[in-house]
Design a protein around this motif. Structure first.
Motif, PDB file in Angstrom:
ATOM      1  N   GLU A 210     -24.979 -34.120 -19.617  1.00  0.00           N
ATOM      2  CA  GLU A 210     -24.392 -35.431 -19.833  1.00  0.00           C
ATOM      3  C   GLU A 210     -25.527 -36.370 -20.201  1.00  0.00           C
ATOM      4  OE1 GLU A 210     -21.175 -36.076 -19.237  1.00  0.00           O
ATOM      5  OE2 GLU A 210     -21.172 -38.274 -19.323  1.00  0.00           O
ATOM      6  N   PHE A 248     -11.293 -39.532 -25.131  1.00  0.00           N
ATOM      7  CA  PHE A 248     -11.755 -39.238 -23.776  1.00  0.00           C
ATOM      8  C   PHE A 248     -11.398 -40.449 -22.928  1.00  0.00           C
ATOM      9  CE2 PHE A 248     -14.832 -36.754 -26.351  1.00  0.00           C
ATOM     10  CZ  PHE A 248     -14.592 -35.498 -25.807  1.00  0.00           C
ATOM     11  N   PHE A 306     -22.441 -39.290 -23.674  1.00  0.00           N
ATOM     12  CA  PHE A 306     -22.101 -38.074 -24.423  1.00  0.00           C
ATOM     13  C   PHE A 306     -22.186 -36.895 -23.470  1.00  0.00           C
ATOM     14  CE2 PHE A 306     -26.587 -39.098 -24.976  1.00  0.00           C
ATOM     15  CZ  PHE A 306     -27.212 -37.938 -24.563  1.00  0.00           C
TER      16      PHE A 306
HETATM   17  N1  DAH Z   1     -17.012 -34.790 -19.856  1.00  0.00           N
HETATM   18  C1  DAH Z   1     -16.592 -34.280 -21.141  1.00  0.00           C
HETATM   19  C2  DAH Z   1     -16.143 -32.832 -20.980  1.00  0.00           C
HETATM   20  O1  DAH Z   1     -16.407 -32.228 -19.990  1.00  0.00           O
HETATM   21  C3  DAH Z   1     -17.705 -34.346 -22.122  1.00  0.00           C
HETATM   22  C4  DAH Z   1     -17.962 -35.752 -22.535  1.00  0.00           C
HETATM   23  C5  DAH Z   1     -17.296 -36.284 -23.607  1.00  0.00           C
HETATM   24  C6  DAH Z   1     -18.829 -36.537 -21.799  1.00  0.00           C
HETATM   25  C7  DAH Z   1     -17.505 -37.603 -23.989  1.00  0.00           C
HETATM   26  C8  DAH Z   1     -19.044 -37.870 -22.160  1.00  0.00           C
HETATM   27  C9  DAH Z   1     -18.371 -38.389 -23.283  1.00  0.00           C
HETATM   28  O2  DAH Z   1     -19.873 -38.669 -21.500  1.00  0.00           O
HETATM   29  O3  DAH Z   1     -18.585 -39.671 -23.627  1.00  0.00           O
HETATM   30  O4  DAH Z   1     -15.515 -32.312 -21.871  1.00  0.00           O
END
Ligand code: DAH
Length: 337
Positions: A210, A248, A306
């Motif tokens: 992350e 998301f 992300f």
């Molecule tokens: N937590 C998401 C997952 O497990 C991945 C993710 C997507 C994290 C977008 C983020 C984001 O911080 O902004 O699929």
């Protein structure tokens, strides 16, 4: 013949001697009846009269020196062999070869990605794998009745309905923001869990990284710039990157990020499903509701986040087509990295 170089040669021979028998052989070679010393001695009468005295003296000194060296060597060999006998140590037995291990490919990829972000000023932090239901969901704007809980659903701990195995590394955002004030720039590697049936692209446990950055005036273009630098560093200077709109709960707007296929360079092949693009991560601008949960003023602070799956990145990077290979501990696979 030069007496000094003869002595050096004999000392060299002696240094290589490891047994009493070998020492005897060297002794005969130099001090024996037909050895070098007696050869030198018998050459004296053939020398010019004025040379005989000095040469004779030199040979004599050399001989005494050799007797001394041989005696010393014999002593050390004998004490060594008696110590060995007493200790029952078999020096003829082959040793145990220590096999050197090396870093697991997943850890290598985690290290590489974290280093890239670290150079851009992000610090690396970690959080617990057993999380609260609040940090994994509610704090990230995924309320109890929200349908997107399904996508991140996970294993709950028996008898502790509020504790679970985290299904993403995003809850570390909540932990950090609850205890620290902006500016913040962090990456968070770690294990995550999902009740997925195991196949070539799914496991019940995998790794994510992350990332998030929060400050005043952080814009969507900052996110794009940082991610492009990351992608070029990990996949190569010549790759292209694109954002696709996505959803998301914890970001708005949200995107999925693709890079041009590293195999076919965007022309279309079986790895990218003829699309020319490969999805590598999800991202977006942190949702104001997340800031509200942690007590940040969303009219002052903005930020991006992300998240990426490490196994997926490693599979793309090395052309691996089955995620299970990483965790079978088959050395034929692991030794290749
Ligand atoms: N937590 C998401 C997952 O497990 C991945 C993710 C997507 C994290 C977008 C983020 C984001 O911080 O902004 O699929």
């Amino acid at each position: 013949m030069d007496i000094n170089s003869i002595q050096a040669q004999i000392e060299g021979d002696l240094a290589g001697v490891v047994s009493v028998q070998a020492l005897e052989e060297v002794r005969i070679k130099y001090l024996g009846r037909k050895g070098l010393i007696s050869e030198l001695t018998s050459s004296i009468p053939g020398l010019a009269v004025e040379q005989r005295g000095t040469f004779g003296q030199q040979v004599n000194t050399l001989k005494n020196k050799l007797l001394e060296l041989f005696e010393e060597k014999e002593k050390t060999l004998k004490t060594k062999s008696s110590v060995l006998k007493k200790s029952n140590l078999d020096i003829g037995m082959p040793g145990i070869v220590q096999e050197l291990g090396h870093i697991h490919p997943i850890t290598q990829v985690i290290d590489e990605i974290c280093t890239v972000f670290n150079r851009m000023g992000f610090s690396v932090v970690q959080g617990p794998e057993v999380e609260t239901e609040y940090n994994n969901f509610t704090g990230l704007n995924i309320p109890l009745e929200h349908p997107s809980r399904d996508a991140f659903d996970t294993f709950y701990l028996k008898d502790y309905s509020k504790l679970l195995l985290r299904s993403h590394t995003s809850p570390v955002q909540v932990r950090v923001m609850k205890t620290q004030k902006p500016p913040l720039a962090m990456v968070v590697p770690g294990r995550v869990y999902r009740p997925d049936a195991v196949d070539a692209s799914h496991l019940f446990m995998f790794h994510q990284i992350e990332g998030f950055l929060v400050d005043e005036n952080i814009r969507f273009s900052d996110l794009k710039g940082i991610l492009e630098l990351f992608a070029k560093n990990v996949f190569g200077r010549d790759i292209r990157m694109r954002f696709r709109p996505h959803f998301f709960p914890f970001t708005e707007p949200s995107v999925e990020v693709d890079i041009s296929c590293i195999i076919c360079k965007g022309r279309g092949c079986s790895v990218c499903g003829r699309k020319g693009w490969l999805e590598i991560l999800g991202a977006g601008m942190i949702h104001p509701n997340v800031f509200k949960q942690v007590g940040y003023a969303s009219d002052i602070y903005t930020g991006f986040a992300f998240g990426m799956g490490v196994e997926r990145i490693a599979m793309l990077k090395y052309g691996i087509n089955d995620i299970r290979l990483f965790f079978e501990n088959d050395l034929r696979f692991l030794r290749q990295f």
